[in-house]
Design an enzyme around this catalytic site. Structure first.
Site, PDB file in Angstrom:
ATOM      1  CE  LYS A  78       4.748  -6.603  -7.692  1.00 46.31           C
ATOM      2  NZ  LYS A  78       4.308  -7.886  -7.105  1.00 46.31           N
ATOM      3  CB  SER A 153       0.895  -6.859  -5.409  1.00 45.33           C
ATOM      4  OG  SER A 153       2.025  -7.702  -5.480  1.00 45.33           O
ATOM      5  CB  SER A 177       1.708 -10.798  -6.125  1.00 44.19           C
ATOM      6  OG  SER A 177       1.059 -10.133  -5.080  1.00 44.19           O
TER       7      SER A 177
HETATM    8  N1  GLN Z   1      -2.582 -10.856  -1.889  1.00 47.04           N
HETATM    9  C1  GLN Z   1      -1.406 -11.230  -1.170  1.00 47.04           C
HETATM   10  C2  GLN Z   1      -1.095 -10.187  -0.140  1.00 47.04           C
HETATM   11  O1  GLN Z   1      -1.709  -9.161  -0.151  1.00 47.04           O
HETATM   12  C3  GLN Z   1      -0.289 -11.483  -2.111  1.00 47.04           C
HETATM   13  C4  GLN Z   1       0.763 -10.477  -2.195  1.00 47.04           C
HETATM   14  C5  GLN Z   1       1.943 -10.905  -2.993  1.00 47.04           C
HETATM   15  O2  GLN Z   1       2.012 -12.038  -3.474  1.00 47.04           O
HETATM   16  N2  GLN Z   1       2.899 -10.010  -3.095  1.00 47.04           N
HETATM   17  O3  GLN Z   1      -0.240 -10.387   0.693  1.00 47.04           O
END
Ligand code: GLN
Length: 487
Positions: A78, A153, A177
């Site tokens: 990532k 994400s 994420s």
């Molecule tokens: N959907 C969550 C958010 O938008 C998770 C994000 C993450 O785990 N980086 O904060």
């Protein structure tokens, strides 16, 4: 079977026996990226040259007789992990040209293990999102259905694994994420306990819940990667001092392809599986419920006991997460001004204007929303009402889990309330997007290990089952995940 479709386990056998080289394997992955990335947009930066050099180096080590788990295995990472000499954008314009002078600890460990970095993957800007639609570099599409999101994400890393562009991938999980995209793309996604893997070099989002995650094709592969990257690190004061377990050993108990009998009632005897009733409300998609029941039945047939448990504060997980997260984001992202590696415009009237202009241009809408929400929640007069209250409720959420783990060994829940949604479906509804985290934010707030594994289809699309374990019991959830994954 094409080489890029291999699991780590399969590739390991072929590499060690000299049937294939790391150069063959790496070239097959690079070819797949070339072929599919224009449609899927999983990879933002391909490091072809250094990947080929890394593969040749791994082949030389193999020739010398070195036999280690990840030697010569190609992976994607990532784009919110620093990589020395390779661009790290966090999918933001404000870091468009950022080339870090150092490797994240995870990258360093994988390098030492001989794994081959193929490239850096797309994400929601700074990991803010559940669909990878918030990237400044375009949405990542779901390889199983290009009209749908890959989840987020860590959408790029996940789509990369699902589309066989790599053998495994690294993601980050702050509030789901890794697990959300794993569920949407039909692969395995592990969020380790907070502190199990060093965060050094992972661009901070919510420092109190950020963890490094693994995306792979099987729980076995996930265990192998975790073993390489886990452990205490003097560069991350929050990394756990406890010794790591042999995760591979844990999943190996189900590694007997031939005489494995999934209905042997002794196999999981004594295992108590919690069924948290707040995760199975009557609004839950009935097909997801059926898939979850099928998982429970499989565990039962092998001797496990399924017990209903209660986590009464579950309904506060999303609200608490969306106060704590923006608060930490507003503080963590204060350091970015575009100078040096962003698009900084210097012709401004004064310093105030300079920040307004460059942060205004550099950050996307969702990131700005979180900075504003967080600044508000932390400001004098509102701090007590929002941030402090959220932290107090977070303690109650943690206590819920502690209580449940007195009665059961692991928890079984859906990962997401539905399969991957259409690109754009949640774009005008921020709340709907935040509610994607309904089943995944609890384990993040409590710092617990959780894994998403494929658990059947709904409307022809994959959905995941989530196993949550007590702190530092990655070995246990990986072992049960491996059992469930066996046909
Ligand atoms: N959907 C969550 C958010 O938008 C998770 C994000 C993450 O785990 N980086 O904060």
């Amino acid at each position: 079977m094409n080489l890029n479709e291999l699991t780590i386990k399969e590739a390991r056998l072929k590499l060690d026996s000299g049937k294939i080289s790391s150069l063959d394997l790496t070239s097959a992955c690079l070819a797949q990226i070339k072929k599919l990335n224009p449609d899927i947009n999983a990879v933002l930066t391909v490091c072809e040259e250094s990947a080929l050099a890394g593969a040749k180096d791994a082949d030389a080590r193999l020739k010398k007789g070195e036999r280690t788990e990840l030697l010569g295995i190609p992976y994607l990472c990532k784009d919110n992990f620093t990589t020395k000499g390779i661009r790290t954008t966090a999918a933001s314009k404000i870091l468009e040209n950022y080339i870090a002078p150092y490797d994240a600890t995870v990258i360093r460990k994988l390098k030492e293990a001989g794994a081959v970095l193929l490239g850096k993957t797309n994400l929601d800007e700074f990991a803010h999102g559940a669909s990878t639609e918030n990237s400044a570099y375009g949405v990542t599409k779901n390889p199983l259905d290009l009209s749908r999101v890959a989840g987020g994400s860590s959408g790029g890393s996940t789509a990369g694994v699902a589309a066989n562009m790599c053998i495994f991938a690294i993601g980050s999980d702050t509030g789901g994420s890794v697990r959300c995209p794993a569920s949407f793309c039909g692969i395995v996604g592990l969020k380790p306990s907070y502190g199990r893997v060093s965060r050094f070099g992972l661009l901070s989002m919510t420092s109190s819940t950020d963890v490094v995650g693994v995306l792979a094709k099987t729980p076995y592969d996930t265990a192998v990667v975790l073993k390489e990257i886990a452990g205490n690190d003097k560069l991350d004061a929050t990394s756990a001092p406890e010794k790591i377990t042999d995760y591979k050993e844990a999943v190996n108990s189900f590694d007997f392809e031939d005489d494995f009998d999934k209905n042997n009632p002794e196999l999981l005897k004594g295992l108590r599986v919690g069924w948290p009733k707040e995760y199975y409300l009557k609004e839950l998609n009935p097909e997801i419920l059926n898939n979850m029941k099928a998982v429970a039945d499989k565990l039962k047939a092998a001797g496990a006991e399924i017990k209903e448990v209660s986590l009464p504060y579950t309904k506060y997980c999303v609200p608490v997460y969306y106060i704590i997260t923006p608060s930490e984001i507003s503080s963590n992202l204060a350091r970015f001004d575009g100078i040096g590696w962003g698009l900084a415009k210097h012709e401004t009237a004064n310093l105030q204007e300079f920040y307004k202009t460059n942060r205004g241009l550099g950050f996307g809408a969702e990131t700005k929303r979180r900075i504003m929400l967080g600044t508000y929640a932390l400001s004098a007069g509102y701090y007590e009402a929002y941030y402090k209250k959220a932290q107090a409720v977070r303690t109650l959420i943690i206590e819920d889990f502690n209580k449940a783990f007195k009665d059961v060994d692991i928890l079984l829940t859906p990962t997401e309330p539905h399969p991957a949604f259409k690109i754009g479906a949640n774009s005008n509804d921020v709340l709907a997007m935040y509610l994607e985290d309904i089943f995944v934010s609890g384990a993040s707030l409590a710092g617990l290990p959780a894994i998403s594994i494929p658990a059947g289809l709904v409307d022809g699309l994959p959905v995941g089952a989530q196993l949550i374990g007590p702190r530092l019991r990655e070995d246990l959830i990986l072992k049960i995940a491996e059992f469930i994954s066996k046909k």
